[in-house]
Structures are given as C-alpha cells and as structure tokens.
Write an enzyme that holds these catalytic residues in place. Sequence first.
Site, short mmCIF file in Angstrom:
data_model
loop_
_atom_site.label_atom_id
_atom_site.label_comp_id
_atom_site.label_asym_id
_atom_site.label_seq_id
_atom_site.Cartn_x
_atom_site.Cartn_y
_atom_site.Cartn_z
N ASP A 134 0.86 -1.18 0.00
CA ASP A 134 0.00 0.00 0.00
C ASP A 134 0.90 1.24 0.00
O ASP A 134 1.88 1.28 0.75
CB ASP A 134 -0.89 -0.02 1.25
CG ASP A 134 -2.01 1.00 1.20
OD1 ASP A 134 -1.71 2.20 1.01
OD2 ASP A 134 -3.17 0.61 1.36
N ILE A 135 0.59 2.24 -0.82
CA ILE A 135 1.43 3.44 -0.88
C ILE A 135 1.08 4.46 0.21
O ILE A 135 1.75 5.47 0.35
CB ILE A 135 1.42 4.11 -2.27
CG1 ILE A 135 0.02 4.58 -2.66
CG2 ILE A 135 2.02 3.18 -3.31
CD1 ILE A 135 -0.01 5.46 -3.88
N ASN A 147 -13.60 -3.85 2.68
CA ASN A 147 -14.76 -2.96 2.75
C ASN A 147 -15.55 -2.98 1.44
O ASN A 147 -14.96 -3.14 0.38
CB ASN A 147 -14.30 -1.52 3.02
CG ASN A 147 -13.47 -1.40 4.28
OD1 ASN A 147 -13.74 -2.06 5.27
ND2 ASN A 147 -12.46 -0.57 4.24
N GLN A 187 -15.03 2.07 1.87
CA GLN A 187 -14.29 1.66 0.68
C GLN A 187 -13.94 2.91 -0.12
O GLN A 187 -14.80 3.71 -0.44
CB GLN A 187 -15.13 0.71 -0.18
CG GLN A 187 -14.40 0.20 -1.40
CD GLN A 187 -15.25 -0.75 -2.24
OE1 GLN A 187 -16.46 -0.85 -2.06
NE2 GLN A 187 -14.61 -1.45 -3.16
N HIS A 221 -10.69 -5.25 -2.75
CA HIS A 221 -9.33 -5.40 -2.25
C HIS A 221 -9.36 -5.79 -0.78
O HIS A 221 -10.26 -5.41 -0.05
CB HIS A 221 -8.50 -4.13 -2.46
CG HIS A 221 -9.10 -2.87 -1.91
ND1 HIS A 221 -10.17 -2.24 -2.50
CD2 HIS A 221 -8.77 -2.14 -0.82
CE1 HIS A 221 -10.46 -1.14 -1.81
NE2 HIS A 221 -9.64 -1.07 -0.78
N HIS A 245 -7.06 -5.64 2.61
CA HIS A 245 -5.89 -5.04 3.26
C HIS A 245 -5.28 -6.07 4.20
O HIS A 245 -6.00 -6.70 4.99
CB HIS A 245 -6.29 -3.83 4.12
CG HIS A 245 -6.74 -2.65 3.37
ND1 HIS A 245 -5.89 -1.61 3.06
CD2 HIS A 245 -7.95 -2.29 2.90
CE1 HIS A 245 -6.57 -0.67 2.43
NE2 HIS A 245 -7.83 -1.06 2.31
#
Length: 135
Positions: free
Chosen positions: A32-33, A84, A91, A97, A99
């Site tokens: 994740d960025i 989510n 979301q 996706h 996490h």
Amino acid sequence: MSATACIFCKIVKGEIPCFKLFESTKVLAFLDIQPLSRGHAMVIPKTHGAKLHEIPDDELAELLPVAAKLARAVGSADYNILQNNGRLAHQEVDHVHVHFIPKPSAEEGLIVGWPATKADMDGLKGLAEEVKGKL
C-alpha cells in the site's frame, strides 16, 4: 467506475507501477502506498468488481490464502485483514481489495473501535432465519 478508469485495474495491466509482492493468474498483491504500518499490503482480484459479490468465487478463493502468505512472510504476530464494500463501509477504491495490515504496536496499524449494543435475541433469531432462507 469502469475498469478502464480503475487505478487497481491499471496496476494489474502494468500501466501504473507498484511494489509487487505476489502474482498469480487471478490475484495480485502489492504494498500500500499509504501504509498504516510497515508491510501494509493490498491483495486484489485481477477481475474488476467494486464489491465482493461481483467477483467470481474462484478468484475470491485466492484472496485470503495470499493474505495468509503475507502474514507469514512479514512475520507480524498481530495483524488485521480488512475488506470494505461501499462508501458507507469506508471503501475508497471501487475495486475489491483486501488489506493486510500488520499491528506491531498500539500506535501503529489499524485503529478501530466497536460501538457495543445489547443483542436482541428474538431479533437475531428472526434475522438468522431470514438470511438462511435466502442462501
């Protein structure tokens, strides 16, 4: 949002770079960025769909095993797995996706609070019957 405009679809196609951790024919995992902690990663199906029920079961079947592989690889004893669906459910990207968020301390990682309510046992029984009847 269409698949052509989706940031995660662009990552899958290689149009946007990522720090790739794992890839199969159905799933992609990358860092994740905007991480909540060191090792925070995303696991996504390669098929575009905004919500969980829009993704084929065979692709969904790979999401959690890949998240488990990340947990073992990162070595975090405590972590959150979060998925989510919809804006009210927090979301932000309209592509399914998962996490993987390591929780190394009380200050790092996901911070959540659950508003506790007293259970209505008759209401829960009715809801259970209603949902079971639709499965």
